[in-house]
Scaffold this motif. Structure first.
Motif, short mmCIF file in Angstrom:
data_model
loop_
_atom_site.label_atom_id
_atom_site.label_comp_id
_atom_site.label_asym_id
_atom_site.label_seq_id
_atom_site.Cartn_x
_atom_site.Cartn_y
_atom_site.Cartn_z
N THR A 74 0.98 -1.06 0.02
CA THR A 74 -0.09 0.02 0.02
C THR A 74 0.98 1.09 0.14
O THR A 74 0.83 2.29 -0.85
CB THR A 74 -0.93 -0.01 1.12
OG1 THR A 74 -1.55 -1.33 1.15
CG2 THR A 74 -1.93 1.18 1.12
N HIS A 78 1.19 3.75 -3.20
CA HIS A 78 0.72 5.25 -2.81
C HIS A 78 2.13 6.15 -3.51
O HIS A 78 2.02 7.05 -4.24
CB HIS A 78 0.54 5.51 -1.61
CG HIS A 78 0.20 6.71 -1.32
ND1 HIS A 78 -1.08 7.41 -1.53
CD2 HIS A 78 0.85 7.55 -0.45
CE1 HIS A 78 -1.13 8.72 -1.05
NE2 HIS A 78 0.12 8.81 -0.43
N GLU A 82 1.87 8.79 -6.63
CA GLU A 82 1.98 10.22 -6.59
C GLU A 82 3.15 10.79 -7.09
O GLU A 82 2.96 11.98 -7.49
CB GLU A 82 2.01 10.70 -4.95
CG GLU A 82 3.30 10.33 -4.14
CD GLU A 82 3.10 10.63 -2.73
OE1 GLU A 82 2.15 10.78 -2.25
OE2 GLU A 82 4.18 10.45 -2.03
#
Ligand SMILES: Nc1ncnc2c1ncn2[C@@H]1O[C@H](COP(=O)(O)OP(=O)(O)OP(=O)(O)O)[C@@H](O)[C@H]1O
Ligand SMILES: [Mg+2]
Length: 281
Positions: A74, A78, A82
């Motif tokens: 996770t 992420h 980004e």
């Protein structure tokens, strides 16, 4: 020692935020990108016994070891998204600290996502052993692609774990840092990064210390994940690794591998070094 190691990890992180420089700079001499065709990928079935013996987590398990890789997944996804990154290298200061196991279990956890394809590449070309972790015979791989002008597509293996594809290292070479900086490697790196932008490519790398390979390979990477082993990696080794990597490529995070059960909680580590993951032994 552990607190000192944590402090060193934090300093490393601060330095990285302050100093990482643009990379992917040696493209001028690159050969034309080789086109990688995935339709010829060989499917293999890996027995549960092999998976368990090598601590490979398929995602079906329910334990803290497996859960920690899901947390890592996770966090990694992420940070990749980004920054619009999709090519990640995994290394550690020295031998045997858990680079390959982290690469495998992170790759499987990522590839379990319904829309996420993952290519896991054995780039530890002095001692390619990724295939052994899956119980596979040695076969042609990255070394043969780079040295013998072979094509990649017949080398790819699907181990039946979500959307994961493996590219083995092949026979390996003593001249790995030269080979990893060759125009052919540079062209392959570009092809892998750009052809399917939604695919994550993970390179299982050798250690940072004692050989030039990782630093030489950083132009192919968007980011690095650094594994440290509790009770083994010393502060001085981490510092030396930091010094070598400084300014070359962003560090996505650190994984504290083989962490003791009661000595340091995950939340404490996360407070100390936000977002990094403790992996139990
Ligand atoms: N969290 C862990 N808990 C238990 N065993 C582990 C853990 N991480 C790694 N190992 C084991 O430690 C050994 C070394 O791990 P691994 O091969 O992943 O290290 P490496 O850093 O890739 O080594 P090398 O530098 O030789 O490539 C393997 O037997 C692996 O199964
Ligand atoms: Mg390894």
């Amino acid at each position: 020692m552990k607190d000192t190691l944590l402090n060193a990890m934090n300093r490393f992180k601060e330095q990285q935020h302050a100093t990482h420089a643009p990379h992917r700079s040696n493209g001028s001499q690159a050969a034309a990108p080789p086109t990688v065709i995935y339709s010829r990928t060989r499917s293999v079935v890996i027995s549960d016994e092999v998976l368990q013996r090598h601590r490979i987590q398929t995602g079906r398990e329910s334990n803290q070891f497996s859960d920690a890789y899901k947390i890592l997944r996770t966090q990694v996804i992420h940070r990749l998204r980004e920054n619009n990154w999709n090519v990640l290298g995994i290394t550690s200061p020295k031998e045997g600290e858990g680079k390959t196991l982290t690469s495998i279990n992170l790759a499987i956890a990522l590839a379990a996502e319904p829309t996420q394809t993952v290519l896991l590449v054995d780039a530890d070309l002095r001692a390619p052993r990724l295939h052994e972790e899956f119980g596979l015979e040695s076969s042609e791989g990255l070394t043969e692609f780079l040295l013998d002008d072979r094509t990649i597509e017949n080398m790819l293996v699907s181990p039946g774990l979500g959307r994961l594809i493996l590219l083995p290292g092949g026979r390996g070479t003593d001249h790995s840092s030269d080979v990893l900086t060759s125009p052919r490697m540079s062209a392959l790196g570009k092809e892998l990064k750009h052809r399917y932008a939604s695919r994550v490519v993970i390179f299982d790398l050798p250690p940072v210390l004692g050989q030039a390979d990782v630093l030489a390979f950083t132009p192919q990477l968007d980011a690095l994940l650094l594994v440290v082993e509790e009770g083994k990696t010393t502060e001085s080794e981490l510092q030396q690794a930091m010094q070598i990597l400084k300014g070359s490529v962003p560090i996505l995070g650190t994984v504290l591998n083989k962490a003791g059960r009661d000595r340091l909680s995950l939340s404490k580590l996360k407070r100390a070094n936000a977002g990094d993951v403790k992996q139990r032994g």
